[in-house]
Design an enzyme around this catalytic site. Structure first.
Site, PDB file in Angstrom:
ATOM      1  N   LYS A 262       1.646 -15.104 -12.388  1.00  0.00           N
ATOM      2  CA  LYS A 262       2.965 -14.795 -12.951  1.00  0.00           C
ATOM      3  C   LYS A 262       3.231 -13.293 -12.802  1.00  0.00           C
ATOM      4  O   LYS A 262       3.574 -12.824 -11.735  1.00  0.00           O
ATOM      5  CB  LYS A 262       3.028 -15.229 -14.415  1.00  0.00           C
ATOM      6  CG  LYS A 262       3.207 -16.733 -14.610  1.00  0.00           C
ATOM      7  CD  LYS A 262       1.941 -17.494 -14.403  1.00  0.00           C
ATOM      8  CE  LYS A 262       2.006 -18.902 -14.946  1.00  0.00           C
ATOM      9  NZ  LYS A 262       0.745 -19.625 -14.709  1.00  0.00           N
ATOM     10  N   ARG A 386      10.204 -29.511 -20.159  1.00  0.00           N
ATOM     11  CA  ARG A 386       9.350 -28.903 -21.176  1.00  0.00           C
ATOM     12  C   ARG A 386       9.779 -29.496 -22.509  1.00  0.00           C
ATOM     13  O   ARG A 386      10.471 -28.891 -23.310  1.00  0.00           O
ATOM     14  CB  ARG A 386       9.496 -27.371 -21.204  1.00  0.00           C
ATOM     15  CG  ARG A 386       8.962 -26.668 -19.976  1.00  0.00           C
ATOM     16  CD  ARG A 386       7.469 -26.382 -19.946  1.00  0.00           C
ATOM     17  NE  ARG A 386       6.601 -27.460 -19.517  1.00  0.00           N
ATOM     18  CZ  ARG A 386       5.387 -27.279 -18.992  1.00  0.00           C
ATOM     19  NH1 ARG A 386       4.904 -26.082 -18.784  1.00  0.00           N
ATOM     20  NH2 ARG A 386       4.630 -28.300 -18.694  1.00  0.00           N
ATOM     21  N   PHE A 453       2.336 -34.597 -18.009  1.00  0.00           N
ATOM     22  CA  PHE A 453       3.604 -34.253 -17.367  1.00  0.00           C
ATOM     23  C   PHE A 453       3.475 -34.066 -15.854  1.00  0.00           C
ATOM     24  O   PHE A 453       4.422 -34.278 -15.111  1.00  0.00           O
ATOM     25  CB  PHE A 453       4.201 -32.982 -17.993  1.00  0.00           C
ATOM     26  CG  PHE A 453       3.246 -31.828 -18.024  1.00  0.00           C
ATOM     27  CD1 PHE A 453       2.339 -31.694 -19.058  1.00  0.00           C
ATOM     28  CD2 PHE A 453       3.245 -30.885 -17.011  1.00  0.00           C
ATOM     29  CE1 PHE A 453       1.434 -30.633 -19.077  1.00  0.00           C
ATOM     30  CE2 PHE A 453       2.356 -29.823 -17.018  1.00  0.00           C
ATOM     31  CZ  PHE A 453       1.443 -29.699 -18.054  1.00  0.00           C
TER      32      PHE A 453
HETATM   33  N1  F0G Z   1      -0.696 -19.369 -20.192  1.00  0.00           N
HETATM   34  C1  F0G Z   1       0.625 -19.436 -19.981  1.00  0.00           C
HETATM   35  C2  F0G Z   1       1.557 -18.835 -20.977  1.00  0.00           C
HETATM   36  C3  F0G Z   1       1.114 -20.058 -18.824  1.00  0.00           C
HETATM   37  O1  F0G Z   1       2.416 -20.118 -18.621  1.00  0.00           O
HETATM   38  C4  F0G Z   1       0.194 -20.624 -17.898  1.00  0.00           C
HETATM   39  C5  F0G Z   1       0.662 -21.312 -16.700  1.00  0.00           C
HETATM   40  C6  F0G Z   1      -1.182 -20.522 -18.169  1.00  0.00           C
HETATM   41  C7  F0G Z   1      -1.580 -19.884 -19.326  1.00  0.00           C
HETATM   42  C8  F0G Z   1      -2.217 -21.110 -17.258  1.00  0.00           C
HETATM   43  O2  F0G Z   1      -2.332 -20.391 -16.105  1.00  0.00           O
HETATM   44  O3  F0G Z   1      -1.590 -21.942 -14.296  1.00  0.00           O
HETATM   45  O4  F0G Z   1      -2.900 -19.882 -13.787  1.00  0.00           O
HETATM   46  O5  F0G Z   1      -3.978 -21.797 -14.887  1.00  0.00           O
HETATM   47  N2  F0G Z   1       1.853 -21.662 -16.560  1.00  0.00           N
HETATM   48  C9  F0G Z   1       2.453 -22.270 -15.391  1.00  0.00           C
HETATM   49  C10 F0G Z   1       3.900 -22.555 -15.664  1.00  0.00           C
HETATM   50  C11 F0G Z   1       1.715 -23.419 -14.816  1.00  0.00           C
HETATM   51  O6  F0G Z   1       4.546 -23.190 -14.816  1.00  0.00           O
HETATM   52  O7  F0G Z   1       4.417 -22.116 -16.690  1.00  0.00           O
HETATM   53  P1  F0G Z   1      -2.715 -21.043 -14.693  1.00  0.00           P
END
Ligand code: F0G
Length: 461
Positions: A262, A386, A453
């Site tokens: 991200k 979501r 999901f």
């Molecule tokens: N924490 C948050 C707040 C996240 O949004 C995500 C992943 C993770 C942890 C886990 O990280 O995917 O690298 O293993 N979010 C993605 C999303 C999948 O689409 O919001 P990751």
């Protein structure tokens, strides 16, 4: 008067490489959606026109990051790129120790296995799917201690990611501090709509937890976006630099889990960073079992390098202003035509409020899933549910968890789409809104056990 205000977020880059997009007909999309079981995760990417499924791993890297990829030191042990990343994590996040992982959930797995004893409680500011699952797999019970405003899509609270310290304190009184493994503080809160946590809240969280000897683990996945909101909204931080704000945020916590996919502008990568020597030694040992040696953690040297360079770029004000500005641009346009979205507009995404968008559809007929499907049908835009599908089932009763928020996330990859793409998106949402009364619900026909999901299949009612 010029409307210069609106243009202030213009991209601080120009485009050097392009990737063609593919457009499809409505009939084609009808078939593709049916084959995907009305689940946008099961669509083939080639059938998608504008992909707003996620901002995770979908970022465009800079020429500087690509140049760094050529300097990958692919040694099994002691790669140069590991030491570069360690320097940058120390400099910008301030933690002493670094354990790289293949992505965020790798870090969540390690810290959960190390700190959670079966029967423990793990409070946090709303859940994230993978974070909560790793806590549960380690024998813990997640407890939501976010402020009530976070569950209200119309509340204009500027820091809807804040923890409710009263809720946390009563949990401590009820179960005892020694049964709380740690507190997770996510910055920003993804499931609440990309909502930030304030510096004051982090500071007070630190004071409360220090009193009881409880650790705080920051989910730093979008902490840089959170730092930007602090700079914009919190009194006293207007003239602080982004790196200073980020460092202060991290200073109130003991460790962070990070999905570099991200904030850090890469396609793969993550880490666990922490200060405690004992826990570091355990994590460095465990990472060898699940991810790879402690100097690569499941990543290639070149991936570590891209992430190290990504940190430098991600904290630049010009970058973050344009990144958040693009999301706000879409959100404001949707608000101006009366579309129900979560406010304030979040950092990484605009969240449509499916309960208000499709009030005729019962939550057990998956209104957000339906809306995501309709957006794809309309214009080939891919978004993500979501709501109730993401919330999954109660780990004790097996019943559907019924979240207050039933949302569709329009998630913006960093540095990928243009303002014209943004306009296409708002037009598509408007078109579905105009025919919203004719839209019907879905029923589940296949449901996997974990993180349902991703793979659940549906049929039209
Ligand atoms: N924490 C948050 C707040 C996240 O949004 C995500 C992943 C993770 C942890 C886990 O990280 O995917 O690298 O293993 N979010 C993605 C999303 C999948 O689409 O919001 P990751």
């Amino acid at each position: 008067m010029h409307k210069l205000e609106k243009r202030a977020w213009a991209e601080p880059f120009k485009i050097k490489v392009v990737e063609p997009l593919r457009m499809t007909t409505r009939e084609y999309r009808e078939r593709a959606l049916e084959e995907a079981g009305y689940n946008t995760f099961l669509l083939r990417s080639r059938d998608v026109y504008i992909d707003l499924l996620t901002d995770s791993g979908t970022n465009a890297m800079s020429d500087n990051q690509w140049a760094g990829m050529m300097l990958g030191d692919e040694a099994y042990a002691g790669s140069e790129n590991y030491y570069h990343l360690e320097d940058k994590v120390r400099q910008y996040y301030g933690y002493k120790y670094l354990v790289p992982t293949h992505q965020g959930r790798g870090a969540e797995h390690l810290i959960s296995q190390i700190l959670i004893k079966p029967g423990d409680f793990v409070p946090g500011n709303m859940y994230f799917t993978t974070t909560r699952l790793h806590q549960e797999l380690a024998g813990g019970t997640f407890v939501d201690v976010i402020i009530d405003e976070a569950h209200d899509p119309e509340s204009l609270h500027p820091f809807k990611g804040n923890l409710d310290l009263g809720k946390l304190e009563s949990l401590i009184q009820r179960v005892g501090a020694n049964r709380i493994s740690y507190v997770t503080a996510a910055a920003t809160v993804n499931m609440a709509g990309g909502q930030p946590i304030s510096m004051q809240n982090l500071r007070e969280l630190r004071q409360l937890t220090a009193k009881h000897g409880i650790r705080v683990v920051l989910d730093a996945t979008r902490a840089i976006e959170n730092a930007w909101f602090i700079k914009q909204r919190e009194a006293g931080y207007e003239s602080h630099s982004m790196p200073d704000i980020l460092l202060e945020m991290c200073s109130y916590t003991d460790a962070c889990t990070m999905s570099g996919k991200k904030d850090l502008l890469v396609n793969i990568g993550g880490f666990l960073a922490l200060n405690d020597t004992g826990i570091f030694e355990e994590a460095r040992n465990l990472v060898v079992v699940y991810e790879g040696l402690h100097t690569y953690g499941g990543l290639a040297g070149r991936d570590l390098e891209a992430m190290a360079r990504g940190i430098e770029e991600a904290v630049q004000e010009d970058h973050i202003r344009a990144r958040v500005g693009q999301v706000e641009y879409v959100g404001e346009r949707l608000l101006s035509i009366g579309i129900p979205i979560v406010v304030p507009i979040g950092g990484h995404a605009v969240f449509l409020d499916a309960k208000r968008f499709l009030p005729q559809i019962d939550q057990l007929q998956f209104p957000a899933q339906v809306l995501a499907a309709e957006l794809y049908l309309e214009s080939g835009i891919r978004t993500m549910e979501r709501g109730i599908v993401s919330a999954g089932r109660d780990k004790v009763t097996g019943e559907n968890v019924m979240p207050k928020l039933e949302l569709v996330r329009l998630t913006f990859p960093r540095r990928v789409y243009t303002q014209a793409h943004c306009d296409v998106v708002t037009e598509a949402v408007e078109a579905v809104y105009d025919r919203r009364k004719k839209v019907r619900g879905l029923r589940m026909v296949y449901e996997p056990k974990y993180l349902r999901f991703f793979q659940t299949r549906f049929e039209r009612l």
